[in-house]
Design an enzyme around this catalytic site. Structure first.
Site, PDB file in Angstrom:
ATOM      1  N   CYS A  13      -9.807  -2.545 -10.402  1.00 22.02           N
ATOM      2  CA  CYS A  13      -9.198  -1.409  -9.708  1.00 22.02           C
ATOM      3  C   CYS A  13      -7.844  -1.776  -9.101  1.00 22.02           C
ATOM      4  CB  CYS A  13     -10.140  -0.843  -8.646  1.00 22.02           C
ATOM      5  SG  CYS A  13     -10.551  -2.034  -7.380  1.00 22.02           S
ATOM      6  N   GLU A  31     -11.294 -10.258  -5.328  1.00 24.61           N
ATOM      7  CA  GLU A  31      -9.857 -10.244  -5.039  1.00 24.61           C
ATOM      8  C   GLU A  31      -9.420 -11.494  -4.282  1.00 24.61           C
ATOM      9  OE1 GLU A  31      -8.906  -6.764  -2.686  1.00 24.61           O
ATOM     10  OE2 GLU A  31     -10.793  -6.847  -1.611  1.00 24.61           O
ATOM     11  N   HIS A  63       0.810  -1.216   0.000  1.00 24.23           N
ATOM     12  CA  HIS A  63       0.000   0.000   0.000  1.00 24.23           C
ATOM     13  C   HIS A  63       0.842   1.265   0.000  1.00 24.23           C
ATOM     14  CE1 HIS A  63      -3.424  -2.663   0.621  1.00 24.23           C
ATOM     15  NE2 HIS A  63      -4.008  -1.742  -0.104  1.00 24.23           N
TER      16      HIS A  63
HETATM   17  C1  PEP Z   1      -6.664  -4.863  -4.792  1.00 18.73           C
HETATM   18  O1  PEP Z   1      -6.497  -5.742  -3.945  1.00 18.73           O
HETATM   19  O2  PEP Z   1      -6.386  -5.012  -5.994  1.00 18.73           O
HETATM   20  C2  PEP Z   1      -7.206  -3.543  -4.398  1.00 18.73           C
HETATM   21  C3  PEP Z   1      -7.504  -2.653  -5.308  1.00 18.73           C
HETATM   22  O3  PEP Z   1      -7.353  -3.274  -3.085  1.00 18.73           O
HETATM   23  P1  PEP Z   1      -6.130  -2.917  -2.105  1.00 18.73           P
HETATM   24  O4  PEP Z   1      -4.916  -2.664  -2.979  1.00 18.73           O
HETATM   25  O5  PEP Z   1      -6.528  -1.726  -1.333  1.00 18.73           O
HETATM   26  O6  PEP Z   1      -5.990  -4.145  -1.284  1.00 18.73           O
HETATM   27 MG    MG Z   2      -7.386  -5.552  -2.009  1.00 18.60          MG
END
Ligand code: PEP
Ligand code: MG
Length: 538
Positions: free
Chosen positions: A500, A429, A187
């Site tokens: 996303c 996911e 992140h």
């Molecule tokens: C993902 O897992 O691809 C996502 C968009 O969520 P995050 O990166 O916040 O886990």
């Molecule tokens: Mg995610």
């Protein structure tokens, strides 16, 4: 030269600032409501004690009983009536905020310890300071380490940056970020891309290779860092920077262009954001909307949960700023590599497989409901949709929907307006969700594929671990099969399928996603224009 993983594009030339513990600047404020201030102080004390108890147990287990004793002395200080009582008296008599009162007391303790001859006693002064910093951090959510940057435009070098560290970075002061650990979809890397700060992660030992003030060149394209380069190399990079800026300028052509493939399919290119202010970048880059609002960042760098009202204001701001363009708000996804200092979470062996996202929210309606109510209230002000993260089964989705319905009923009774037909989707996911997409597509309004997690779970390769980053491959056939199945299942039920995860903004992956029929691509705002260009060539 050090090699790492390219986490955010761009070049930077700057001096090193090594992330370390830091002094804090405390603001003294007049407070009218002393009781409230004392309660704030008590909450921060309780939380600090609980954290220290956990750290003590962990260090007893991992380091040794003697070494862990220091934490017991920290706990004792926080239970010491004289220490705590003096802070309270200062709040009451001075009508001042808890953090200011706390710091006055800490400073006076430190003065006493520092004036002693004995080395041991001098060290106790450092302990007092350390404890004080913890309580302060729990009072305010303040992060100590990155707030001493005075010179403009430094390159931050850190062993690791937490997502809450990264979200606090000030672009006017930070030209690049380099870390020892981490992967492309940690992140903190994602946040660096959102902020458009070049980043190289997973260099293994960068913090041991430089000192404050060293000159470095950060190459966010090939993931390299050059330490104390000679003049020729600096010149070469200045030219590269110029060329890159020129290319970025050229891409501006795509800002107002509708994204259509060569075969005539219209595709939406949206942005991922972490805080309301990120909307500016989205508009600047011609985003067709927000495909993912990572709401957990609203909960970070503070001392308590944001209230329903605060969240409502944040969501309303975003949705209104985006005019009629869609805004997909994702409910809280805390856990994994995203932590809240004030929310005590169990120590886990595998945080990414543990108490995270929707699992936590279904268990903690006291946290979940205020957010759902805030989202519903904001839905009256624009084109808002919502989605749940980490859904693994139909049952889990229905449970979440059920709580959403309760919130709708509450608002209805209270006469508060919201969109009764609010579109509700899920993040796909977890491999189980991708495999069960056919069934799930009967219930949801849309899918949004979260490849950052989908890849790590499918290939059993931790997204934050540089040692296994060679396995973390979006184009792995197993990953592609899951993506293909998800898109196909959505389309069979007439639903939209978005993505996303970071793969959506990856130039090399975009053509295959277009071929699979993906409808919407959501990415860091900085990737939008390039992605539009690539899609239009498909
Ligand atoms: C993902 O897992 O691809 C996502 C968009 O969520 P995050 O990166 O916040 O886990
Ligand atoms: Mg995610």
């Amino acid at each position: 030269m050090k090699k790492g993983i390219s986490a955010s594009k761009g070049y930077a030339i700057g001096t090193v600032f090594i992330k370390e513990e830091n002094r804090v600047n405390v603001e003294k404020r007049y407070v009218r409501d002393i009781d409230r201030e004392e309660r704030r102080f008590q909450r921060a004390l309780d939380l600090s004690i609980k954290q220290l108890q956990r750290i003590k147990v962990k260090s007893e287990r991992e380091i040794g009983k003697d070494e862990a004793e220091v934490f017991e002395s920290h706990i004792m200080l926080l239970k010491d009536e004289e220490f705590v009582g003096t802070v309270r008296v200062k709040i009451e008599t001075g009508h001042i905020n808890a953090e200011a009162a706390l710091y006055e007391v800490i400073e006076s303790y430190m003065k006493i310890f520092n004036s002693m001859e004995d080395e041991y006693m001098k060290e106790r002064g450092i302990d007092v300071k350390d404890v004080g910093n913890r309580v302060f951090s729990n009072l305010t959510g303040w992060n100590f380490s990155l707030n001493r940057i005075k010179n403009d435009k430094v390159v931050i070098v850190a062993h690791d940056l937490t997502p809450s560290d990264t979200v606090q970075l000030d672009k006017s002061k930070v030209s690049a970020v380099v870390t020892d650990v981490g992967g492309r979809t940690s992140h903190s890397a994602i946040m660096a891309r959102t902020l458009e700060i070049p980043a190289v992660v997973g260099t293994m030992d960068m913090t041991d290779s430089v000192k404050n003030g060293d000159l470095v060149i950060v190459d966010g394209f090939d993931g390299s860092v050059i330490i104390n380069p000679d003049e020729d190399v600096v010149k070469k990079y200045r030219i590269k920077m110029k060329n890159y800026n020129r290319e970025v300028e050229k891409l501006k052509f795509f800002i107002d262009v509708e994204t259509v493939t060569k075969s005539g399919k219209k595709i939406k290119v949206l942005a991922n954001i972490g805080k309301p202010q990120d909307v500016e970048q989205v508009l600047k880059n011609g985003g067709d909307g927000i495909g993912l609002f990572r709401t957990e960042f609203l909960y970070m760098n503070r001392g308590n949960m944001p209230s329903e009202e605060e969240q409502f204001q944040a969501y309303k701001y975003v949705v209104e700023k985006m005019k009629n363009k869609p805004v997909v708000i994702r409910t809280l996804d805390i856990g994994g590599d995203k932590k809240l200092s004030y929310l005590l979470m169990p120590e886990e062996m595998n945080p990414f497989l543990g108490y995270r996202a929707i699992r936590l929210c279904l268990d903690r309606e006291d946290i979940f409901k205020p957010q759902l109510r805030a989202i519903l209230r904001a839905s009256a002000f624009g084109n808002l949709k919502m989605m749940f993260p980490m859904i693994s089964s139909v049952k889990e989705f229905l449970q979440a929907k059920n709580i959403l319905r309760q919130c709708m009923a509450e608002l209805e009774n209270e006469g508060i307006d919201f969109n009764r037909d609010l579109e509700t989707g899920i993040m796909v996911e977890i491999p189980a969700a991708a495999l069960e997409a056919e069934e799930l597509s009967k219930y949801v309004d849309f899918f949004s594929i979260g490849t950052n997690d989908l890849i790590q779970y499918t290939l059993a390769a931790d997204r934050t671990n540089e040692k296994v980053s060679y396995l973390y491959d979006p184009m792995n056939p197993a990953v592609l099969k899951l993506i293909k199945n998800t898109i196909k299942s959505a389309h069979e039920k007439g639903k939209t399928c978005a993505m996303c995860g970071e793969m959506a903004g990856d130039e090399n992956s975009i053509p295959v996603l277009v071929r699979y029929g993906l409808d919407e691509f959501s990415m860091s705002a900085s990737s939008i224009l390039k992605a539009k260009q690539v899609i239009m060539k498909c």
